[in-house]
Scaffold this active site. Sequence first.
Site, PDB file in Angstrom:
ATOM      1  N   ARG A  79      20.823  27.774  74.657  1.00 54.41           N
ATOM      2  CA  ARG A  79      19.908  28.755  74.055  1.00 54.41           C
ATOM      3  C   ARG A  79      18.718  28.074  73.400  1.00 54.41           C
ATOM      4  NH1 ARG A  79      21.874  34.002  74.275  1.00 54.41           N
ATOM      5  NH2 ARG A  79      23.922  33.876  75.195  1.00 54.41           N
TER       6      ARG A  79
ATOM      7  N   ASN B  78      43.401  16.087  62.229  1.00 59.65           N
ATOM      8  CA  ASN B  78      43.251  16.152  63.694  1.00 59.65           C
ATOM      9  C   ASN B  78      44.606  16.123  64.375  1.00 59.65           C
ATOM     10  OD1 ASN B  78      41.514  16.227  65.995  1.00 59.65           O
ATOM     11  ND2 ASN B  78      42.081  14.106  66.421  1.00 59.65           N
TER      12      ASN B  78
ATOM     13  N   MET C 295      32.786  26.126  64.377  1.00 59.78           N
ATOM     14  CA  MET C 295      31.507  25.626  64.901  1.00 59.78           C
ATOM     15  C   MET C 295      31.194  26.190  66.284  1.00 59.78           C
ATOM     16  SD  MET C 295      31.526  21.803  63.295  1.00 59.78           S
ATOM     17  CE  MET C 295      30.347  21.118  64.388  1.00 59.78           C
TER      18      MET C 295
ATOM     19  N   THR D 186      45.462  14.543  67.029  1.00 62.46           N
ATOM     20  CA  THR D 186      45.805  13.128  67.196  1.00 62.46           C
ATOM     21  C   THR D 186      45.428  12.441  65.888  1.00 62.46           C
ATOM     22  OG1 THR D 186      45.168  13.367  69.509  1.00 62.46           O
ATOM     23  CG2 THR D 186      45.459  11.110  68.696  1.00 62.46           C
TER      24      THR D 186
ATOM     25  N   LYS E  74      25.001  12.804  73.834  1.00 66.25           N
ATOM     26  CA  LYS E  74      24.504  12.477  72.491  1.00 66.25           C
ATOM     27  C   LYS E  74      24.709  11.004  72.105  1.00 66.25           C
ATOM     28  CE  LYS E  74      25.060  17.079  70.497  1.00 66.25           C
ATOM     29  NZ  LYS E  74      25.557  17.877  69.379  1.00 66.25           N
TER      30      LYS E  74
ATOM     31  N   GLY F 153      33.346  14.170  68.530  1.00 64.73           N
ATOM     32  CA  GLY F 153      31.905  14.015  68.340  1.00 64.73           C
ATOM     33  C   GLY F 153      31.342  15.007  67.328  1.00 64.73           C
TER      34      GLY F 153
HETATM   35  P1  ATR Z   1      33.592  17.348  70.404  1.00 69.26           P
HETATM   36  O1  ATR Z   1      32.431  16.483  70.759  1.00 69.26           O
HETATM   37  O2  ATR Z   1      33.368  18.828  70.610  1.00 69.26           O
HETATM   38  O3  ATR Z   1      34.150  17.065  69.048  1.00 69.26           O
HETATM   39  P2  ATR Z   1      35.712  15.835  71.600  1.00 69.26           P
HETATM   40  O4  ATR Z   1      35.123  14.565  71.150  1.00 69.26           O
HETATM   41  O5  ATR Z   1      36.308  15.920  72.977  1.00 69.26           O
HETATM   42  O6  ATR Z   1      34.671  17.019  71.521  1.00 69.26           O
HETATM   43  O7  ATR Z   1      36.821  16.292  70.540  1.00 69.26           O
HETATM   44  C1  ATR Z   1      37.510  17.486  70.645  1.00 69.26           C
HETATM   45  C2  ATR Z   1      38.295  17.682  69.354  1.00 69.26           C
HETATM   46  O8  ATR Z   1      38.971  18.946  69.408  1.00 69.26           O
HETATM   47  C3  ATR Z   1      39.372  16.638  69.139  1.00 69.26           C
HETATM   48  O9  ATR Z   1      39.496  16.432  67.752  1.00 69.26           O
HETATM   49  C4  ATR Z   1      40.618  17.340  69.717  1.00 69.26           C
HETATM   50  O10 ATR Z   1      41.836  16.860  69.197  1.00 69.26           O
HETATM   51  P3  ATR Z   1      42.522  15.518  69.819  1.00 69.26           P
HETATM   52  O11 ATR Z   1      41.750  14.371  69.259  1.00 69.26           O
HETATM   53  O12 ATR Z   1      43.921  15.568  69.356  1.00 69.26           O
HETATM   54  O13 ATR Z   1      42.379  15.651  71.310  1.00 69.26           O
HETATM   55  C5  ATR Z   1      40.375  18.740  69.243  1.00 69.26           C
HETATM   56  N1  ATR Z   1      41.061  19.808  70.012  1.00 69.26           N
HETATM   57  C6  ATR Z   1      40.712  20.315  71.211  1.00 69.26           C
HETATM   58  N2  ATR Z   1      41.541  21.334  71.557  1.00 69.26           N
HETATM   59  C7  ATR Z   1      42.409  21.488  70.537  1.00 69.26           C
HETATM   60  C8  ATR Z   1      43.512  22.369  70.275  1.00 69.26           C
HETATM   61  N3  ATR Z   1      43.870  23.319  71.143  1.00 69.26           N
HETATM   62  N4  ATR Z   1      44.192  22.240  69.106  1.00 69.26           N
HETATM   63  C9  ATR Z   1      43.823  21.286  68.206  1.00 69.26           C
HETATM   64  N5  ATR Z   1      42.807  20.410  68.391  1.00 69.26           N
HETATM   65  C10 ATR Z   1      42.121  20.514  69.536  1.00 69.26           C
END
Ligand code: ATR
Length: 285
Positions: A14, A148, A229, A150, A64, A127
């Site tokens: 957008r 988080n 977000m 993980t 990024k 990120g």
């Molecule tokens: P971004 O740039 O949007 O932060 P990313 O670097 O791929 O994308 O990170 C995604 C984040 O969302 C991570 O913190 C991920 O958790 P993991 O590090 O355990 O993978 C989290 N995430 C994605 N789907 C999730 C879910 N269903 N429940 C909890 N955490 C989730």
Amino acid sequence: MKLAVFGSPIAHSRSPEIHQAFAMQHGRTIEYARILASPEQFAECFQAFVANGGVGANVTVPLKEQALSLCSTLSSRATQAQAVNTLILRDGEWLGHNTDGDGLEADLLRLGMKLRGARVLVLGAGGAVRGIIGPMLDAEVAHLHIANRTEAKAQNLVSEWQQRLAGELEMKPKVFSTLLSAGGLSSAAGSAENGSWDIVINATSSGLTQERPEIPEATLANKPFCYDMVYGSKPTAFMQWAEERGCAVSDGLGMLIEQAALSYFQWFGDIPDTKVVLDSVRSQL
Ligand code: ATR
């Protein structure tokens, strides 16, 4: 003025309509394109854009981090986030900046949140979280906890920051008032010593797949303000869950508009009226 946003995918972005709306407020004429670029193509696409007279750009997922290497100078926000979302041509050189975290802060302020002294929980450690930590520390929140799925990723991110802050404190002594901590999703419940949250920010990508982070019910004991977000035409699963438990909620559309306004300010020096643009983009979701 030639501007563009680079990313992959990019068709959904957008940014062109948002920046055109800002430009109209100030009677400016801009060209703002969407440029689809994979990580392999990005450097070449960017050079072509520059050769064509491009003077400013936004960068989105997944470029990024890669955008850091296109810049000869980085702002402190870009260095802290280790990611660039705004490129500014200044005196013939590309300056890399990151407006994501300041955009989030501006949106939280618009929503009536007070950050100074607040206890803030951030879910995720990817990120999207990297850019938030600097602005939250500068806003002097009382406690910033990163939880988080993980856990090790949250721990690593926080220790990176603790090392950086230790370095900064040596160079420039200042009173550092934020408790910065990390844990797995179960730690989102808070602890007896640190109490529960005023603000919970979902910075995971879970909303994109209609999921929510599996956090304990006790996370919402204090009825914190819950911010996702991610944005869309409907509330995310996290927002619905929090709303059902009596919390006020918001999606991240306002952050999108505010981070764009901060980029626009870097290019033109004008401060756009974000409220009218937010209402207009919201009505088209
Ligand atoms: P971004 O740039 O949007 O932060 P990313 O670097 O791929 O994308 O990170 C995604 C984040 O969302 C991570 O913190 C991920 O958790 P993991 O590090 O355990 O993978 C989290 N995430 C994605 N789907 C999730 C879910 N269903 N429940 C909890 N955490 C989730």
